[in-house]
Design an enzyme around this catalytic site. Sequence first.
Site, mmCIF file in Angstrom:
data_model
loop_
_atom_site.group_PDB
_atom_site.id
_atom_site.type_symbol
_atom_site.label_atom_id
_atom_site.label_comp_id
_atom_site.label_asym_id
_atom_site.label_seq_id
_atom_site.Cartn_x
_atom_site.Cartn_y
_atom_site.Cartn_z
ATOM 1 C CB SER A 18 12.607 101.563 71.716
ATOM 2 O OG SER A 18 13.166 101.171 72.947
ATOM 3 C CG ASP A 53 14.440 108.226 76.022
ATOM 4 O OD1 ASP A 53 14.257 107.516 77.035
ATOM 5 O OD2 ASP A 53 14.310 107.810 74.852
ATOM 6 C CG HIS A 93 11.610 105.505 75.249
ATOM 7 N ND1 HIS A 93 12.869 105.511 74.687
ATOM 8 C CD2 HIS A 93 11.099 104.268 74.970
ATOM 9 C CE1 HIS A 93 13.119 104.347 74.126
ATOM 10 N NE2 HIS A 93 12.050 103.571 74.269
#
Length: 639
Positions: free
Chosen positions: A202, A310, A341
Site C-alpha cells: 500500500s 483490490d 488489498h
Amino acid sequence: MRTTRRWWGTAVAVTVAAAMLPVTPATARPPKAPAGLVIADGVTQPAFGYADAIRERIFVTSDVDSDADGALDVVAMDIIRPKASDAGLRVPVIMDASPYYSTQCRGNDSECKVDLDGDGLLDRWPLFYDNYFVPRGYAVVLLDMIGTNNSTGCPTSGGRPDNVSAPVAIDWLNGRRKGVDADGNEVVAKWHNGKTGMIGKSYDGTLANAAAASGVKGLTTIVPISAIASWYDYSRSNGLVTRANNYSGSLSNTVTNPSRRAYCAPVRTQLGQDGDDVTGDYNAYWAERDYLPDAKKVKASVLLVHGINDDNVRADHFSKWWYELAKHKVQRKLWLTGTGHIDPFDFRRTEWVNTLHRWFDFWLHGIKNGIMHEPMVDLERLPDVWETHADWPIPGSKPTEIWLRPGTDGAPGDLSVKSTPGGKKQTATFTDTPTMSQANAIRHPSDPAANKDNRLVFLSEPLKAPLHISGTPIVKIKASVNGEDTNFAGLLVDYGTRERFSTSGDGIRTLTTEDCWGESATFGGYNEEACYRQVVKNVASNPQELVTKGIYDGLNLDSLWTSTPLVPGEKNAVDIPLQPEDYVFEAGHQIGVVLLGSYSGYSSRAKQTRAEITVHFDSTRITLPIVGGRQAAVAAGLN
C-alpha cells in the site's frame, strides 16, 4: 487463543557452491555473492545470529521543509544487521519505508514499532523481514516517512517530501549524505554493500515506486505490493472525484502522530486546496504525485504484486505501472491474485517467502538461482489455484470489438462481433441515477427487481465455450445528454453460478493458529518473535459477479486538465477504460455489459444531475482483450 505453531524457514546451514546459471540481461544487474554467506539450494541459509544483531537508529537531513518551519526535514530509520557486518561482512539492505509505524501499524497482526526500554533502539520490529533475512546476511531498515513517527515535518500524501524520504536514506547508505545518531555523532554505513531493495504494501509500496521513479543510485530492486502508481488515479477516476473531500488531508491526518496533528493542520488544509476537489481535474499537484511519466528513470528490477479485486488501490495502478515498465524494458515479475488489498504473506505464504527469498538473494547478494529464467507471471485463476504465464496480458490476448446491439420493447440488447444489423442508427435512453446500488446495477435483466429505466443492459447468449479476457477492456459509446454534465459508467458482468473470490475481508479470513518464519529474540524486555496468524481464502458461490468496471466524468471528455461543459443534445464519443482484468467466462454463462451514469459503487461522491443519457448504436461497443481474439469470440457464440 493460540492453538498451533508450525516452524518454517529454519534450515540446517551447509556450505555449498551456488548453482551457476546464465543471467538474463537486465536493467539492474545483481552483484557477485560475497564471501561469508552460507548457501544451499541456491539460497542463503541462517548463518548469522539474530539475538546478537546490531540495532541502531540513524537520522539523515533531507532537502525539503514540508512544515515550512525553516528547518529541513529529518528522516529517521531503524536498522538491524548481523553482528558480523561490524567485522568486515558487507551486507545489502531490505528497506520498508512507511508512514504507518506509530499509527495504523503493519501487517495482518497490526504490529507497531516499539522501544520498550526507552534506550532509543527498536525492540519490536514489525513484519517478518528482520527475523527471516538478518540471519541470512541482510540488514533490514524500517524507515519513518517524513512527517511520521521519529522523522520530522508533515506528511503530504504522495508529495515530494514523501517521495524523497527513501532516496535520502539510500544516499546515506551509499555515502552521499551525512547521517548521525541520537547524540549527533556522525555514522557511516561501512557495512553496506551498495545494494538496497525496497518492499512494502500500500503506502509503503507506493514509496518504493516513488523511489524507483526518482532513479536514485543504489536502489537495486523494489517489491511494491498493492501500491499506488498515480495518486490522481487513487483519489480520482477520469475526472471524477471518487473519495471524500480533501482525502489527501484526511490520509495525512491518519498517518501523523496524534501529538502533531494540530501542528500539521495547515499543511493538510493546503493539500485540500491544491488537490482541487471542486473540479476533479488533473493539475500540477497531481503531476507531482504521478510516477508513471518517470518510469523511464527506473533502473531497479521490480517484483510487482497486486489484487485484481483490490477496491482500495484499484488494479489500474498495477496495470499502468506494468505497461510503462515493459515499455522501458525493466526487469520485472508479477504476482496477480484474486484477493483484494492483501499482502502475499497472507494469501500464499509459503510460496511467497520462498519467492521473495530467491528474489532478494539474486538481486542483492548475486546468487544465481534461476529465478529470472522462470515464467514472468504468477496468476491466481480460482481461489488457491495458480498458473504461470510468460507475460501479462497473457500472450495471445487481442483487442476484440464486441458490438452492443439494442434490444426491443424494453428487452436487453445483445452482444456480437458484428455491428448493428444494416447499420441502423438506433438509440436508447436511460436516466443517470446516482443512488442505484451496485447490486441493482448488475441484476440479471430477467429479475423483476432490476432498475431497467436507469441502465442499459446487453446480454450474450449462454456461451458455447469458455471465453478468456486478459488486459484492459474499454467501453466505447456514442452518447448525447439533455444537460451540461453527467458521468458515464460501464460494467462487465458474468451471469452464471460458480465458485468465486469473495469480497468479504478482501478475500481472506484470519485464523487463531500461527506459523513462524525466521528467528526470535528478546530485545529490551520485549519478545520479538517471528510468528504470525495464518489465513484462509473466503470463497463465494453467487449467480452473478461484477467482473470489472469503469467511469468517466462527462466534463473531462476532452482533457483531464480542464473541465468543459457538455453541449445538450450533441453526440459525444466516450471511451471508458474499465479496470484491468484476467477472467474466464465459463461455458453456459452469459456475458453482460451494463451502461450507467453516476455509479455509487465507484464513487463516494456521485453527481446528482439525473440527466437523461441517449446512446447511439451506430458505433457503440466494448473492446475486450480476448485470448484468441475474434476467433475465440465466435467460437464462444458471440456471432
